[in-house]
Motif scaffolding. Structure first.
Motif, short mmCIF file in Angstrom:
data_model
loop_
_atom_site.label_atom_id
_atom_site.label_comp_id
_atom_site.label_asym_id
_atom_site.label_seq_id
_atom_site.Cartn_x
_atom_site.Cartn_y
_atom_site.Cartn_z
N ALA A 298 0.83 -1.20 0.00
CA ALA A 298 0.00 0.00 0.00
C ALA A 298 0.87 1.26 0.00
O ALA A 298 0.61 2.21 -0.74
CB ALA A 298 -0.93 -0.01 1.21
N LEU A 299 1.93 1.24 0.81
CA LEU A 299 2.80 2.42 0.89
C LEU A 299 3.51 2.66 -0.45
O LEU A 299 3.69 3.80 -0.88
CB LEU A 299 3.84 2.25 2.00
CG LEU A 299 3.28 2.21 3.42
CD1 LEU A 299 4.39 1.98 4.41
CD2 LEU A 299 2.54 3.51 3.73
N TYR A 300 3.91 1.57 -1.09
CA TYR A 300 4.59 1.67 -2.37
C TYR A 300 3.70 2.36 -3.39
O TYR A 300 4.16 3.05 -4.29
CB TYR A 300 4.97 0.27 -2.86
CG TYR A 300 5.92 0.27 -4.02
CD1 TYR A 300 7.29 0.24 -3.81
CD2 TYR A 300 5.45 0.29 -5.34
CE1 TYR A 300 8.17 0.25 -4.87
CE2 TYR A 300 6.32 0.30 -6.40
CZ TYR A 300 7.68 0.27 -6.17
OH TYR A 300 8.55 0.28 -7.23
N ARG A 301 2.40 2.12 -3.23
CA ARG A 301 1.44 2.75 -4.15
C ARG A 301 1.01 4.12 -3.66
O ARG A 301 -0.03 4.64 -4.04
CB ARG A 301 0.22 1.83 -4.29
CG ARG A 301 0.51 0.60 -5.14
CD ARG A 301 -0.51 -0.49 -4.92
NE ARG A 301 -0.35 -1.60 -5.86
CZ ARG A 301 0.66 -2.47 -5.84
NH1 ARG A 301 1.59 -2.39 -4.88
NH2 ARG A 301 0.75 -3.43 -6.72
N ASP A 302 1.82 4.70 -2.75
CA ASP A 302 1.60 6.05 -2.26
C ASP A 302 0.29 6.23 -1.51
O ASP A 302 -0.35 7.27 -1.62
CB ASP A 302 1.65 7.07 -3.41
CG ASP A 302 3.07 7.42 -3.76
OD1 ASP A 302 3.94 7.24 -2.87
OD2 ASP A 302 3.31 7.85 -4.90
N ALA A 303 -0.14 5.22 -0.80
CA ALA A 303 -1.37 5.37 -0.03
C ALA A 303 -1.12 6.35 1.13
O ALA A 303 -0.14 6.23 1.85
CB ALA A 303 -1.82 4.03 0.51
N ALA A 304 -2.01 7.33 1.25
CA ALA A 304 -1.89 8.28 2.35
C ALA A 304 -2.82 7.88 3.48
O ALA A 304 -2.57 8.17 4.64
CB ALA A 304 -2.24 9.68 1.86
N LEU A 305 -3.90 7.18 3.13
CA LEU A 305 -4.82 6.67 4.13
C LEU A 305 -4.80 5.14 4.04
O LEU A 305 -4.97 4.57 2.98
CB LEU A 305 -6.24 7.17 3.85
CG LEU A 305 -7.37 6.46 4.64
CD1 LEU A 305 -7.25 6.76 6.11
CD2 LEU A 305 -8.73 6.87 4.11
#
Lengths: 508, 369
Positions: A156-163
């Motif tokens: 998720a972080l790799y896909r730039d998830a902010a939430l």
């Protein structure tokens, strides 16, 4: 990272046939905050989050990001808006490496070739930054559950998830892993991420969240700042009434106990602790009900008692004989009968006939075999009696059990177990998936059996069943007995205990 | 018999039809090869059943298939797979050879039972290795039994070119990897002048005994319980691993006994090898598995199935001689029938699942009305 200052859900309503899953729910989460979503099973938590993640379309209501109304039609949409979700059941490809899993579905920087080295490099940076230690080249199937969860978060972080929406993230973790997860979650909020933490465990919500929204029956029961509330308040909001009183009827005296379990611990199939230092005892002429949401160690408890699972510590005594980790055959010989939760795969041999299944444990008894030869005359008589006495509906005794209905199979198992006149009966989920008629019949038989003097440990997630049959009710939560109450305890209170509400109290 | 359920004959009829279809495809191939299929199959029938001698030859060929096949049934019924018949045959024959060569002057009443028992023990030992590996270390038994086949073959060749070599050829330039002819006292009873020997009768008796063991005794009940559902068997207090090991021991023991019978019953009454291959068994270790499948993995069904396969092996040889097709055709025909039989087993299984569903539906219906 795309910045999300706030995500707001306004007046979300979602109706399924016959159920109002979400009723005018409003909910918001801000940057740098952990907002817990608390509620019993079926309160509407998952539905709400699936709407936010684009898996369901709401019947009414709107979603705003940074104050702007937006529409989320699919998880891809959600990701584009910076919303990521870590599912309870991981969405990973086990034979792939961590980097391959992360890269899956993303464009490579040098199509048509892969760019796994680039992915790995970025993963290392992310791992470093958030304390999510994972080797990008490790194969996912070789990772422990906690590590797999880190991969999901990294994805998720790799896909730039902010939430990030975390659906019951602690359900699969051991306590140390929970601590590590909480450290990571804190680092995430420090860098401006927002987190929605779904749980039904009060102590975890108290430990990690900044604010809590409690859902009850599809509605918001309240939103509070965590520091201004207590476990007890949250519990009240969850159920809508005051908290439990633990009943202190004395344990049955040890000289009378047929089953005495002391400080028993055992692992589940994944090797995680499932039964933790658990003690209980059951007397003759007594039904001890074990209530609890399934998956809290009930199956492992039953299997450990009857010798199908190794106890890692503690003891099991039957009629004051030490029987910890004795083989199933020894338990059977000692008069222990077991109606297993896994009826079709453990309770019967599906390809055996009714008659063959009727003698599963007793086929070598002198009454059924002459030395090593099976005596089919006697076996047939025996099976005929069981089928008649227990009202098992079967075309013939030679019918394979797999062509009987679930209720009739359960009656056959019951017949086979009770006809041995056991001293101790362990009945796990005896009526789950069984039709009402057979269900009533099974209840009647259990009560009869208690009258005969058998000690019965009734493990069930059907609260009505436990309330109707048990003389005492032990509530099991996360592998422990959180309290023993009398059977006139209201369902709501039991429900709360099943969610771990009195855990802190019983530990004192 | 007016309400006789014909579906009960399926285990017999289905493989027969499948075998027939295999022969039909074989006929097409014969046509393509320019041979007359009718003539070819007539020659095959003649070769397999045409005379007392050929009938005896068929049964002699069937004999090791029967021993291996019945052993295969035991393993299958216990839920484990034994593809090690080939190696177990060899080790059984080696043990029997050792007995015959050690007690060269012993009388028949001692030598025959002792040698057959040695074969039984040898096969059990070889099957038991795979069993222990499976039970203790969870080693896949398909792999281990296949590898043990190779190991057994090399052990045999090693011994046949070394300590067991026929002393009369040991000094010659070309060493033939074979033992001397075993003492005549070790020969099984034979119906002179045919090749029919007593081991065939022993095989039939053993098949019947194994049927009784599996379906009439508590031990067999447990073996089958473990085979169908090890979890439920364990729940019922059955020591699952002990019975899996027992199945390997018994399965291997019967193959080993088959090896001893082959050695003592069939001319040239000696163990021999051709280079690395195990020519002594002529593939009986594998063909026996197919015979068991053909017999619906039932010890009694394996008796006629072995006989039919024996007939196929003997008959195909005379087919090849009569109509002059390449020898590869015989192997092809063999393979065709295997493919059809195995496919028919799978088909029958799927069909029975469907039938169970229908039966359940009708039971439920009967209950609700």
């Amino acid at each position: 990272m795309t910045t999300i200052q706030s995500v707001e859900l306004r007046g979300i309503t979602k109706r399924f046939p016959g159920v109002l899953a979400n009723d005018n729910i409003s909910f918001d989460v801000r940057a740098g905050e952990i907002h817990a979503l608390l509620g019993e099973n079926g309160a509407g938590k998952s539905t709400l989050m699936k709407i936010l993640y684009g898996l369901y379309k709401p019947d009414a209501g709107e979603i705003l990001i940074n104050g702007q109304p937006i529409r989320i039609k699919s998880p891809t949409d959600a990701l584009r808006q910076g919303i990521g979700m870590v599912h309870q059941h991981f969405q990973l490809v086990p034979p792939f490496t961590v980097a391959e899993n992360v890269a899956l579905g993303l464009a490579s920087s040098r199509e048509p070739l892969t760019d796994l080295d680039v992915v790995s490099q970025r993963l290392r940076e992310l791992s470093e930054q958030y304390g999510l230690r994972v080797d990008p080249n490790a194969l996912v199937w070789q990772l422990a559950v906690g590590q797999q969860q880190r991969v999901e978060i990294l994805k998720a972080l790799y896909r730039d998830a902010a939430l990030l929406i975390l659906d019951e993230p602690t359900a699969v973790l051991v306590p140390q892993e929970v601590d590590e997860l909480f450290v990571t979650l804190r680092k995430l909020t420090d860098t401006g991420h927002s987190l929605i933490f779904i749980s039904h465990k009060l102590h975890e919500v108290m430990a990690i969240s900044d604010r809590v929204t409690v859902l009850r029956d599809g509605r918001v029961a309240g939103t509070v700042a965590t520091q201004d509330t207590t476990q007890k308040d949250l519990a009240r909001m969850m159920v809508g009434r005051d908290v439990v009183t633990v009943w202190d009827k004395p344990e049955c005296p040890s000289e009378m106990a047929v089953l005495r379990v002391e400080k028993l611990s055992a692992l589940n199939d994944k090797g995680l602790p499932a039964v933790k230092n658990l003690s209980l005892s059951v007397c003759a002429n007594e039904i001890l009900g074990v209530a609890g949401v399934s998956g809290n160690g009930q199956r492992e408890l039953a299997e450990t008692i009857v010798g199908l699972r190794r106890a890692t510590s503690g003891s099991v005594k039957v009629l004051n004989n030490e029987m910890t980790n004795h083989a199933p055959a020894a338990m059977i010989a000692a008069g222990v009968a077991f109606i297993p939760e896994e009826r079709m795969t453990m309770g019967v041999i599906r390809d055996f006939t009714v008659q063959e299944n009727a003698i599963l444990e007793t086929h070598a008894d002198p009454g059924l075999a002459d030395g090593v030869l099976l005596n089919f005359g006697k076996i047939q008589k025996h099976a005929t009696r069981l089928v008649r006495e227990y009202d098992v509906k079967t075309p013939t005794l030679d019918t394979p059990v797999k062509s009987l209905s679930g209720g009739n199979i359960q009656k056959l198992i019951m017949a086979r177990e009770l006809t041995r006149q056991p001293k101790l009966l362990i009945a796990a989920q005896p009526t789950r998936g069984v039709d009402i008629g057979a269900s009533e019949y099974i209840h009647k038989r259990l009560i009869q059996e208690r009258g005969r003097g058998t000690a019965i440990l009734l493990i069930s997630e059907d609260l009505d069943e436990v309330l109707a049959l048990a003389d005492r009710i032990a509530v099991m939560y996360e592998g422990e007995i959180v309290g023993i109450v009398e059977p006139n305890t209201p369902v709501d209170e039991l429900g709360l205990m099943m969610a771990g509400a009195t855990k802190g109290k019983s530990e004192k | 018999m007016k309400n006789f359920d014909f579906s009960r004959l399926n285990p017999i009829i289905v493989p027969l039809i499948a075998g027939g279809l295999g022969l039909l495809v074989g006929a097409l191939m014969l046509l393509a090869l320019g041979a007359n299929p009718l003539e070819a199959y007539a020659a095959m029938m003649q070769g397999a059943f045409g005379s007392t001698n050929s009938l005896a030859n068929t049964m002699v060929k069937a004999c090791p298939l029967l021993f291996v096949g019945v052993g295969t049934c035991i393993a299958y019924r216990c839920g484990v797979i034994n593809i090690g018949g080939e190696g177990q045959l060899v080790i059984g024959a080696l043990f029997a050879t050792a007995v015959a060569l050690t007690f060269q002057d012993a009388p028949a009443w001692f030598l025959v039972p002792a040698g057959l028992f040695a074969g039984f023990v040898g096969g059990a030992f070889w099957g038991g290795i795979a069993g222990v590996l499976k039970v203790k270390f969870n080693v896949n038994e398909v792999l281990s039994t296949i590898m043990l086949n190779s190991i057994a073959g090399f052990i045999m060749t090693f011994l046949l070119t070394g300590v067991l070599i026929d002393p009369t050829t040991a000094d010659k330039a070309i060493k033939i990897p074979q033992t001397q002819r075993l003492p005549a006292a070790s020969d099984l009873w034979r119906w002179v002048p045919t090749s029919f020997h007593g081991g065939i009768l022993l095989g039939v008796v053993i098949a019947a005994l194994i049927y009784v063991l599996l379906w009439r005794t508590t031990i067999g009940y447990r073996i089958r319980a473990v085979g169908f559902n090890p979890k439920a068997a364990r729940y019922a207090g059955i020591a699952v691993q002990r019975y899996q090991l027992l199945a390997f021991l018994l399965s291997g023991a019967l193959a080993g006994l088959g090896g001893a019978v082959e050695l003592y019953g069939v001319t040239p009454h000696r163990l021999f090898s051709e280079g690395g291959t195990i020519s002594f068994t002529s593939n009986a270790g594998f063909n026996g598995i197919v015979a068991a499948l053909f017999g619906s993995l039932h010890p009694l069904g394996t008796i006629p199935a072995s006989f039919l396969f024996g007939a196929l092996l003997v008959g195909a040889n005379s087919l090849q001689r009569t109509v002059q097709v390449p020898s590869a055709f015989v192997i092809t025909l063999d393979g065709l029938i295997v493919v059809f039989v195995v496919a028919s087993q799978i088909w029958a299984q799927k069909r029975s699942v469907k039938r169970v569903d229908e039966a359940r539906a009708s039971v439920v219906k009967a209950e609700t009305t």
